[in-house]
Design a protein around this motif. Structure first.
Motif, short mmCIF file in Angstrom:
data_model
loop_
_atom_site.label_atom_id
_atom_site.label_comp_id
_atom_site.label_asym_id
_atom_site.label_seq_id
_atom_site.Cartn_x
_atom_site.Cartn_y
_atom_site.Cartn_z
N CYS A 387 0.91 -1.67 0.35
CA CYS A 387 0.15 -0.29 -0.12
C CYS A 387 1.17 1.08 -0.06
O CYS A 387 0.51 2.51 -0.83
N CYS A 388 2.21 1.24 0.58
CA CYS A 388 2.50 2.32 0.85
C CYS A 388 3.35 2.97 -0.24
O CYS A 388 3.65 4.05 -0.55
N LEU A 389 4.05 1.60 -1.04
CA LEU A 389 4.40 1.79 -2.16
C LEU A 389 3.34 2.04 -3.89
O LEU A 389 4.01 2.74 -3.93
N ASN A 390 2.45 1.86 -3.06
CA ASN A 390 1.39 2.37 -4.00
C ASN A 390 1.68 4.13 -3.96
O ASN A 390 0.94 4.82 -4.65
N VAL A 391 1.05 4.21 -2.78
CA VAL A 391 1.27 5.75 -2.69
C VAL A 391 2.05 6.23 -3.13
O VAL A 391 2.18 7.83 -3.77
N MET A 392 3.49 5.65 -2.53
CA MET A 392 4.47 6.27 -3.00
C MET A 392 4.94 6.40 -4.84
O MET A 392 5.44 7.44 -5.10
N GLN A 393 4.25 6.03 -5.45
CA GLN A 393 4.41 6.16 -6.73
C GLN A 393 3.88 7.34 -6.74
O GLN A 393 4.56 7.69 -7.94
N PHE A 394 2.06 7.18 -6.62
CA PHE A 394 1.60 8.48 -7.36
C PHE A 394 2.34 10.01 -6.77
O PHE A 394 1.99 11.17 -7.44
N ILE A 395 1.99 10.08 -5.10
CA ILE A 395 3.70 11.12 -4.35
C ILE A 395 4.08 11.66 -5.43
O ILE A 395 4.50 12.30 -5.98
N PHE A 396 5.50 11.02 -5.84
CA PHE A 396 6.45 10.99 -6.58
C PHE A 396 6.42 11.76 -8.10
O PHE A 396 7.14 12.03 -8.23
N SER A 397 4.93 11.39 -8.73
CA SER A 397 4.78 11.91 -9.49
C SER A 397 3.93 13.37 -9.82
O SER A 397 3.86 13.83 -10.63
N CYS A 398 3.91 14.08 -8.47
CA CYS A 398 3.09 14.88 -8.39
C CYS A 398 3.68 15.70 -7.84
O CYS A 398 3.36 16.71 -7.69
N GLY A 399 4.63 15.51 -6.81
CA GLY A 399 5.21 16.79 -6.32
C GLY A 399 7.09 15.79 -5.99
O GLY A 399 6.95 14.98 -5.16
N ASN A 400 7.73 16.39 -6.25
CA ASN A 400 9.10 16.25 -5.67
C ASN A 400 9.40 17.69 -5.10
O ASN A 400 9.45 18.65 -5.92
N GLY A 401 10.87 17.30 -5.08
CA GLY A 401 11.54 18.80 -4.57
C GLY A 401 12.89 19.17 -5.99
O GLY A 401 13.02 20.39 -5.80
N TRP A 402 12.64 18.36 -7.49
CA TRP A 402 13.22 18.65 -8.48
C TRP A 402 12.43 19.43 -8.89
O TRP A 402 12.76 20.06 -10.04
N ALA A 403 10.73 19.55 -8.60
CA ALA A 403 10.20 21.02 -9.52
C ALA A 403 10.63 22.37 -9.23
O ALA A 403 9.98 22.84 -10.30
N PHE A 404 11.52 22.69 -8.19
CA PHE A 404 11.46 24.28 -8.02
C PHE A 404 12.08 24.85 -9.39
O PHE A 404 12.27 25.60 -9.32
N VAL A 405 13.04 24.16 -9.97
CA VAL A 405 13.47 24.25 -10.88
C VAL A 405 13.10 24.76 -12.22
O VAL A 405 13.35 25.92 -12.76
N GLN A 406 12.16 23.39 -12.74
CA GLN A 406 10.64 23.98 -13.69
C GLN A 406 10.20 25.09 -13.03
O GLN A 406 10.02 26.34 -13.93
N ILE A 407 9.85 25.39 -12.01
CA ILE A 407 9.14 26.32 -11.29
C ILE A 407 9.90 27.72 -11.21
O ILE A 407 9.27 28.95 -11.74
N ALA A 408 11.08 28.23 -11.40
CA ALA A 408 12.03 28.89 -11.69
C ALA A 408 12.67 29.56 -13.09
O ALA A 408 11.84 30.69 -13.35
N ALA A 409 12.24 28.35 -13.58
CA ALA A 409 13.07 28.48 -15.10
C ALA A 409 11.67 30.01 -15.98
O ALA A 409 11.44 30.13 -16.75
N TYR A 410 10.89 28.28 -15.83
CA TYR A 410 9.34 27.95 -16.79
C TYR A 410 8.10 29.13 -16.06
O TYR A 410 7.03 28.64 -16.27
N GLY A 411 8.12 29.35 -14.67
CA GLY A 411 6.58 29.49 -14.20
C GLY A 411 5.76 28.63 -14.14
O GLY A 411 4.75 28.95 -13.41
N LYS A 412 6.09 27.13 -13.76
CA LYS A 412 4.76 26.56 -13.83
C LYS A 412 4.39 26.45 -12.15
O LYS A 412 4.93 26.75 -11.44
N GLY A 413 3.28 25.16 -12.26
CA GLY A 413 2.98 25.05 -10.72
C GLY A 413 3.73 23.88 -10.59
O GLY A 413 3.73 23.87 -10.77
#
Length: 542
Positions: A387-413
């Motif tokens: 169960c936990c691994l299923n949740v982790m698979q979904f969470i990692f596709s929707c939120g991760n710390g790497w996202a700040f690069v594209q937020i800063a560069a392209y202004g994405k949510g």
């Protein structure tokens, strides 16, 4: 014949004037991109035909970078003119598949505010926090002046034996934060190994010191620190094989920092504001003792402080990410000042949302790793791991710390940037590499190291002057030391994130070496072992 020579000479002069105007226009265009403004593409100041040549020259100028200096735009000397005819020896130019400069500029200069709901909630929370802190400061001063003798003695005792230690812990944590960051920039190879074991020794020493005081409250805090130290030591042994690659990436990612002398200014501002807010916050804790439900009020203040400090850290992260990502993606030297303003305005909502989301993801990541080790032990733990691994698979596709690069560069949510970033990693087959990266762990352990040093200083001081406050002040000193250090360590963390994300977007960029490609080759050939974030095994997904 004379007329023909005269026309050729006139065309050569017009071509030289177009090149000079193009160089001037290129510099202005670069500054406009840094400020988030649109670029004027006019290259000629004459008739409409001359303006058309100026625009064509500007477009061709932005197509590629200078091969000798990536910070300068390479000027193409061949400009089409009216009398110029294509040479039969040269093949016609093929259309490029890359996006046009106008499309890139629009994407890089997004003027939309990201994650507006999160921005609204944080602003509302911060207004309420300012009001609460101001009211509690008033209550604290009122208690010192107008309250009964018993309340006055209580507050004077807190003011005398509580406030100086916490202020000292704040100053010490800021000093350590700058020292760690500078050391990582100068000796990255040494500091990765040093922090890994220094955090173990300092947390173990702090735990032993608190246990030696032989009080129930300090014993509880000491046992927690010793337990963390044991886990820290085991983790240091577990990731030994990954330290070599981590140091290579860290060294390479910190190379562009020297090109931006003012890149650390956002960190100075955030730590200065954090220290002032911390001073008011401590006085508010004093006033909370004279308010209704002091424990709940203090818990609310602690949670507010944690969220605010995380937002400050991610503001620094977004600023550095935009500066470094534009250097990698466009070869341009951006203004730190305008990137900082952008992070405090348009991208602040994503920083607020990420400050809540990313720590929760990291906590779930640790839980998933632990459950994955117990997956085959019994049926109950196997079901929990599944169960936990299923949740982790979904969470990692929707939120991760790497996202700040594209937020800063392209202004994405935040969510869109997380999905797009993870898709980039999948397309370049980099999932295992980024999963096994330990940069975030190194930054976390650096904060733990500073917090433990603050505990050692404050605990010894408080036990000498007023023993009942020892456990409380020790916890608060650890908390302050950790938060301040994490703000300063946002710079190297952002540099590493930009290196991975920008490489995934354009692996053929000459600013990148073969570090990641060699690592991928070793993994595919089975000569290197990585420990990725646990996910649902394939036998359950088929």
């Amino acid at each position: 014949m004379g007329a023909t020579d005269h026309e050729v000479e006139r065309d050569r002069e017009e071509r030289n004037e177009g090149e000079e105007q193009g160089r001037e226009g290129g510099g202005m265009g670069e500054r406009d991109v840094e400020k988030g403004e649109t670029v004027n593409g006019g290259g000629g100041d004459g008739d409409g035909d001359g303006g058309e040549h100026g625009r064509e020259f500007h477009m061709s100028m932005m197509q590629r970078l200078n091969p000798t200096n990536p910070l300068r735009i390479h000027v193409i000397s061949q400009v089409p003119s009216k009398a110029a005819t294509p040479s039969p020896a040269q093949p016609p130019l093929q259309p490029r598949s890359t996006p046009t400069p106008q499309q890139s500029l629009i994407t890089l200069n997004s003027r939309k505010y990201t994650n507006k709901m999160s921005l609204f909630l944080f602003c509302l929370h911060f207004v309420l926090a300012i009001g609460l802190v101001g009211f509690l400061v008033f209550k604290g001063v009122q208690g010192l002046i107008q309250a009964s003798d018993r309340v006055k003695r209580k507050e004077m005792r807190v003011l005398k034996f509580f406030l100086p230690q916490v202020e000292a812990a704040s100053l010490l944590s800021i000093t350590l934060a700058f020292a760690w960051q500078k050391a990582f920039r100068v000796w990255p190879n040494f500091m990765v190994h040093f922090i890994m074991w220094c955090s173990f020794l300092t947390s173990l020493s702090a735990g032993i010191l608190l246990i030696c005081f032989q009080k129930a409250s300090t014993d509880g805090v000491g046992v927690c620190l010793m337990g963390f130290a044991i886990g820290n030591g085991l983790y240091a042994c577990w990731v030994t094989q990954r330290i070599g690659f981590c140091t290579k990436v860290l060294v390479k990612s910190l190379e562009p920092v020297s090109k931006f002398p003012d890149l650390n200014q956002p960190t100075y501002w955030m730590l200065g504001v954090g220290f002032l807010w911390m001073s008011l916050w401590i006085i508010a804790v004093l006033g909370a003792l004279n308010f209704y439900f002091p424990p709940l009020t203090i818990i609310a203040l602690v949670l507010s402080l944690a969220w605010t400090a995380e937002v400050q850290r991610n503001v620094v992260n977004l600023t550095v990410s935009r500066v470094i990502s534009l250097y990698y993606l466009r070869g341009m030297q951006s203004s730190t000042k305008f990137c900082f303003q952008r992070a405090l305005t348009k991208n602040l909502g994503s920083a607020c949302l990420g400050s809540l989301f990313v720590p929760a993801i990291e906590a779930l990541r640790i839980v998933a790793r632990g459950l994955n080790l117990l997956e085959g032990e019994d049926e109950f733990m196997f079901s929990c791991a599944h169960c936990c691994l299923n949740v982790m698979q979904f969470i990692f596709s929707c939120g991760n710390g790497w996202a700040f690069v594209q937020i800063a560069a392209y202004g994405k949510g935040f969510v869109k940037a997380s999905k797009d970033t993870w898709s980039l990693f999948k397309s370049q087959e980099m999932e295992e590499i980024v999963d096994s990266d330990i940069t975030s762990s190194i930054c976390f352990l650096t904060g733990v190291c500073s917090g433990s040093i603050c505990v050692i200083m404050v605990a010894a001081w408080t036990f000498k002057v007023h023993q009942p406050f020892t456990a409380t002040i020790s916890l608060l000193a650890f908390f302050i030391g950790y938060l301040m250090t994490r703000i300063a360590m946002a710079l190297p963390h952002a540099c590493v994130s930009c290196y991975y994300v920008c490489y995934a977007e354009n692996p053929d960029n000459r600013l990148f070496d073969k570090t990641i490609k060699d690592r991928q080759s070793l993994i595919k050939s089975g000569r290197d072992v990585v420990v990725p974030t646990p996910r649902v095994p394939r036998r359950f997904t088929t």
